[in-house]
Design a protein around this motif. Structure first.
Motif, PDB file in Angstrom:
ATOM      1  N   SER A  94       0.828  -1.207   0.000  1.00 20.29           N
ATOM      2  CA  SER A  94       0.000   0.000   0.000  1.00 20.29           C
ATOM      3  C   SER A  94       0.861   1.255   0.000  1.00 20.29           C
ATOM      4  O   SER A  94       0.807   2.073   0.932  1.00 20.29           O
ATOM      5  CB  SER A  94      -0.932  -0.008   1.222  1.00 20.29           C
ATOM      6  OG  SER A  94      -1.768  -1.137   1.215  1.00 20.29           O
ATOM      7  N   ARG A 537      -7.482  -7.968  -6.478  1.00 18.66           N
ATOM      8  CA  ARG A 537      -6.023  -7.815  -6.522  1.00 18.66           C
ATOM      9  C   ARG A 537      -5.292  -9.081  -6.938  1.00 18.66           C
ATOM     10  O   ARG A 537      -4.139  -9.295  -6.582  1.00 18.66           O
ATOM     11  CB  ARG A 537      -5.495  -7.316  -5.167  1.00 18.66           C
ATOM     12  CG  ARG A 537      -6.016  -5.925  -4.844  1.00 18.66           C
ATOM     13  CD  ARG A 537      -5.762  -5.506  -3.425  1.00 18.66           C
ATOM     14  NE  ARG A 537      -6.450  -4.252  -3.153  1.00 18.66           N
ATOM     15  CZ  ARG A 537      -6.785  -3.824  -1.942  1.00 18.66           C
ATOM     16  NH1 ARG A 537      -6.485  -4.547  -0.884  1.00 18.66           N
ATOM     17  NH2 ARG A 537      -7.413  -2.680  -1.777  1.00 18.66           N
ATOM     18  N   VAL A 615      -2.087  -1.145  -4.722  1.00 19.82           N
ATOM     19  CA  VAL A 615      -3.398  -1.028  -4.097  1.00 19.82           C
ATOM     20  C   VAL A 615      -3.984   0.301  -4.569  1.00 19.82           C
ATOM     21  O   VAL A 615      -3.340   1.344  -4.443  1.00 19.82           O
ATOM     22  CB  VAL A 615      -3.300  -1.059  -2.561  1.00 19.82           C
ATOM     23  CG1 VAL A 615      -4.683  -0.876  -1.934  1.00 19.82           C
ATOM     24  CG2 VAL A 615      -2.676  -2.363  -2.089  1.00 19.82           C
TER      25      VAL A 615
END
Length: 633
Positions: A94, A537, A615
Motif C-alpha cells: 500500500s 487484486r 493497491v
C-alpha cells in the motif's frame, strides 16, 4: 515505542544469547537443532515441504528457494521485495517503504499463505495475514517458498502455500561486517553483523536501522531491528537452537492520493523468541520440541486536521496488541531405507487486545482462542516407483471444534528424460481470525473454518548438465465457507465460495559460467462464485525476466516484471468496479568488490519511473536509487 530503549534491549538480548551459546557449547553441531530451520548444504535439499530434510527433486511440491547469495546481491528493502520474482505469487504493498505489504499465492487470499520464521508461524492472529513490510532481510540464510496446500503439516492458513524464512550462519570462524547506505527520498540505513562459530557452536547477530522521508508529505518511515540465532550440540546425540527477533518502527500514513492525511501516524513492532531441542536416538529415529512466543503491537493515531470536514469529524486512535504462544513436538522415524513417518502434536494460543475510538464511537475487545493439532505423514521412496507421500491431520479449535485434512502427493522421475512429474491432491482450512470472531459489531463466535480442496500437476526438467531448467505446473483450488460480511446482519458469516486455477511456468539458463538468465509467467483465473467477479487484486497475467552477471569483483543483476490489470475496490467504473491498470517495473543492482573485505553497491528501483498503484489509491514510489558500502573485518 522508544528507539533508544529498543537498541539497549537488542544489545542486551544479543549479549545474553552470545553468553548462552558459549555456555551450552560442547561438540560439533552436525545436524542443526531445527528440522525446519537447518542451514542446508545447497538448494538440492529442502525441509518445508515435508518437515524433514528431503531432496528437492524427489519432492512432489513446487518449490522456489532464495539463497543467501541471491539475498545479498539484490539488496532488497524487505522480504516482500525478494518474493516478487516467484512464480504463482503476487506481492501487494500500500504505497512506499514501511506500508502494509501482503502476498497472494495461486489466487488464494493473503491470509491463506502461512509465513514462518525458522518454522515458527508469524501470521497476525488479529487479521490472519502477515505484513511483509515488518520483516527486514537481516540474518536470513535462505527462504523456501512452497506452493499449494500444506495444511496437514502446518494446520491453519497453509492453503495457498508456505513461506519459510530460515535464519542463521552456516560458516565457521568469526565474521564481522558494517554496512551503510543512502539514497532517494532522504533515505539512509546501516547494519552491524557478527556471525561465525567453532566446532562447538554457531551464532549470528545483526543490529540494523533505516529511515526515509518517502516520496510525499507524511510518508516517512523509521525502523530499528535486532535478530540473533545460536545453535549448538548439548550432548553427542542432542542439540539446541535459540533465536530472537525484535523490531520497532514508526510510519506516516499519507492516505490515498484523493484523500491525503497530513498527520496520521502508526508505530509498532514485534518481539519473537523461540527455542528448539532435538534428540537423536539413532540414525533412524529422532524427535524435537519447539516452543515460541510472539508479541506484536500497533498504535494508530489520527488527530483532527484542517482537511477533516463533515459531520463525522474527530480524533482517531487505535491500539492493537497480540500474543501467540506455540509448543510443538515432532517425531521423525525411518522404518527402512525407503519409508519415513513424520508425526507430531502442536498447540497454539492466540490473544488480541484491541481498543480505540473515533467520531463514530469507541470499540474494544480482549479475547483469545486455542488450537491443538495432531498430524502424521508417511513418505515412501522405492526405486523405479513414484515417491509417494500421504498424510492426515486433525485440529481441535476452542471455538468451532474439530476439523480434519489430508494430502496425497506423487513425484516420479521419468527414466532417461531428465524430467520429473509431480502431482498432489489435498485439503486445508483457515481458522477465523480474532477480529472475525470477536470484533465489536462484526465478529461472530459461531463461525466455522474456511475450507479448501486443491489439486496440482506438473513437471520439472533439467537440460545441458544442469545449466538449464524448466518447470510448469497446473493448479486448481476451490474454497468454501469463506468468511465475509453478511448484508442482512452486518456480522462476519460463512457465506462465500470461490475458486482459482491457473498455470505457472519458470525457466533458467546459464549459457556460460558468469551469466544466468531467468524467466517466469503465471496465469491465474479467480472467481467469486456468488458474483462471478474476479477476486480482488489477483492479476490474471503476471511474469518477469532477469539476468545476473558475475565476473571477478563485478556483480550485476537486472530484472523486469509485468503485472496485469486486476480488479481492486468497487468504487469506480460503470458497473461499480475499478480495475487497477497493468504496469511494468524494471530494477537493477550492481555490486563491486575491490577487495576481499569490502564492497560498493548501487540499486535502482522502478528505473523507468513507472506510475502505478499496487493497491488502488496508494501510489507506488517512482524511480529511486540506493548507494551503499559493506566492510568485513
Amino acid at each position: 515505542m522508544n528507539v533508544s530503549r529498543s537498541i539497549q534491549a537488542s544489545l542486551a538480548a544479543g549479549a545474553i544469547m552470545f553468553a548462552a551459546a558459549h555456555s551450552v557449547a560442547g561438540v560439533e553441531p552436525g545436524a542443526d537443532a531445527a528440522s525446519e530451520g537447518r542451514i542446508y548444504p545447497g538448494p538440492e535439499i529442502v525441509v518445508t515441504a515435508t518437515r524433514i530434510e528431503w531432496p528437492i527433486d524427489k519432492t512432489a511440491s513446487f518449490i522456489t528457494v532464495i539463497s543467501r547469495s541471491d539475498i545479498e546481491r539484490r539488496h532488497a528493502e524487505n522480504v516482500g521485495d525478494l518474493l516478487r520474482s516467484v512464480a504463482g505469487l503476487n506481492v501487494v504493498q500500500s504505497g512506499s517503504a514501511g506500508k502494509a505489504s501482503s502476498i497472494f499465492m495461486r489466487g488464494a487470499s493473503s491470509n491463506h499463505a502461512l509465513v514462518m520464521l525458522d518454522g515458527v508461524p508469524l501470521n497476525d492472529p488479529t487479521t490472519g495475514a502477515f505484513d511483509f513490510s515488518e520483516l527486514s532481510c537481516d540474518n536470513i540464510e535462505r527462504i523456501e517458498i512452497v506452493r499449494g496446500a500444506h495444511g496437514i503439516l502446518y494446520g491453519s492458513a497453509a492453503i495457498g502455500g508456505v513461506v519459510n524464512i530460515i535464519t542463521g550462519a552456516k560458516t565457521e570462524g568469526p565474521g564481522r561486517s558494517v554496512s551503510l547506505s543512502a539514497g532517494s527520498y532522504r533515505s539512509a540505513g546501516g547494519a552491524i553483523s557478527l556471525s561465525g562459530g567453532e566446532s562447538s557452536y554457531r551464532y549470528s547477530y545483526t543490529l540494523s536501522g533505516e529511515t526515509t522521508e518517502g516520496p510525499a508529505a507524511n510518508d516517512f518511515y523509521r525502523a530499528t531491528a535486532f535478530s540473533g540465532s545460536v545453535s549448538s550440540r548439548v550432548t553427542s546425540t542432542s542439540n539446541v537452537a535459540l533465536s530472537l527477533r525484535y523490531r520497532e518502527a514508526e510510519s506516516g500514513l499519507r492516505g490515498q492520493w484523493f484523500a491525503p492525511d497530513p498527520n496520521a501516524v502508526q508505530d509498532g513492532g514485534h518481539f519473537l523468541v523461540s527455542a528448539l531441542y532435538r534428540q537423536f536416538f539413532s540414525d533412524r529415529w529422532s524427535h524435537s520440541v519447539r516452543t515460541s512466543f510472539l508479541s506484536r503491537g500497533i498504535t494508530w493515531k489520527d488527530p483532527v486536521d484542517a482537511l477533516d470536514t463533515g459531520p463525522f469529524t474527530g480524533d482517531g486512535f487505535s491500539e492493537i496488541n497480540s500474543r501467540v504462544k506455540n509448543v510443538a513436538w515432532q517425531n521423525d522415524l525411518r522404518f527402512s531405507g525407503n519409508v519415513w513417518l513424520v508425526s507430531g502434536v502442536d498447540w497454539k494460543e492466540e490473544q488480541t487486545t484491541n481498543s480505540g475510538y473515533s467520531a463514530f464511537g469507541t470499540t474494544s475487545f480482549d479475547d483469545r482462542a486455542r488450537n491443538a493439532g495432531l498430524f502424521a505423514n508417511g513418505i515412501f521412496d522405492f526405486g523405479g516407483l513414484p515417491t509417494t507421500s500421504i498424510g492426515a491431520r486433525v485440529d481441535d479449535h476452542s471455538e468451532f471444534g474439530s476439523v480434519a485434512t489430508y494430502k496425497l502427493s506423487l513425484s516420479y522421475p521419468v527414466p532417461r528424460t531428465g524430467a520429473t512429474i509431480k502431482g498432489s491432491i489435498g485439503t486445508g482450512f483457515r481458522a477465523p481470525s480474532l477480529n472475525e470472531l470477536y470484533y465489536p459489531f462484526y465478529g461472530n463466535p459461531d463461525l466455522e473454518p474456511e475450507r479448501t480442496t486443491g489439486y496440482d500437476l506438473g513437471l520439472t526438467r533439467d537440460f545441458a548438465a544442469g545449466r538449464a531448467s524448466f518447470e510448469c505446473a497446473w493448479f486448481d483450488n476451490s474454497y468454501r465457507n469463506m468468511i465475509a460480511s453478511n448484508p442482512e446482519t452486518w456480522l462476519a458469516d460463512n457465506i462465500g465460495k470461490a475458486k482459482s486455477s491457473g498455470v505457472e511456468i519458470q525457466s533458467s539458463l546459464r549459457p556460460f559460467a558468469a551469466l544466468t538468465l531467468r524467466g517466469f509467467y503465471t496465469f491465474t483465473r479467480t472467481e467469486d462464485c456468488a458474483t462471478g467477479k474476479q477476486l480482488l487484486r489477483r492479476p490474471r497475467h503476471s511474469g518477469g525476466a532477469g539476468a545476473s552477471y558475475r565476473n571477478g569483483p563485478f556483480d550485476a543483476l537486472l530484472s523486469a516484471s509485468r503485472v496485469g490489470a486486476r480488479l481492486d475496490n468497487d468504487f469506480g467504473g460503470p458497473n461499480g468496479e475499478y480495475f487497477n491498470p497493468a504496469y511494468t517495473r524494471l530494477d537493477a543492482a550492481v555490486t563491486f568488490r575491490p577487495g576481499g573485505a569490502s564492497e560498493l553497491f548501487l540499486t535502482v528501483s522502478n528505473a523507468t519511473d513507472e506510475r502505478y498503484d499496487e493497491v488502488a489509491g496508494y501510489p507506488a514510489p517512482g524511480a529511486r536509487f540506493t548507494l551503499g558500502t559493506k566492510v568485513d573485518f
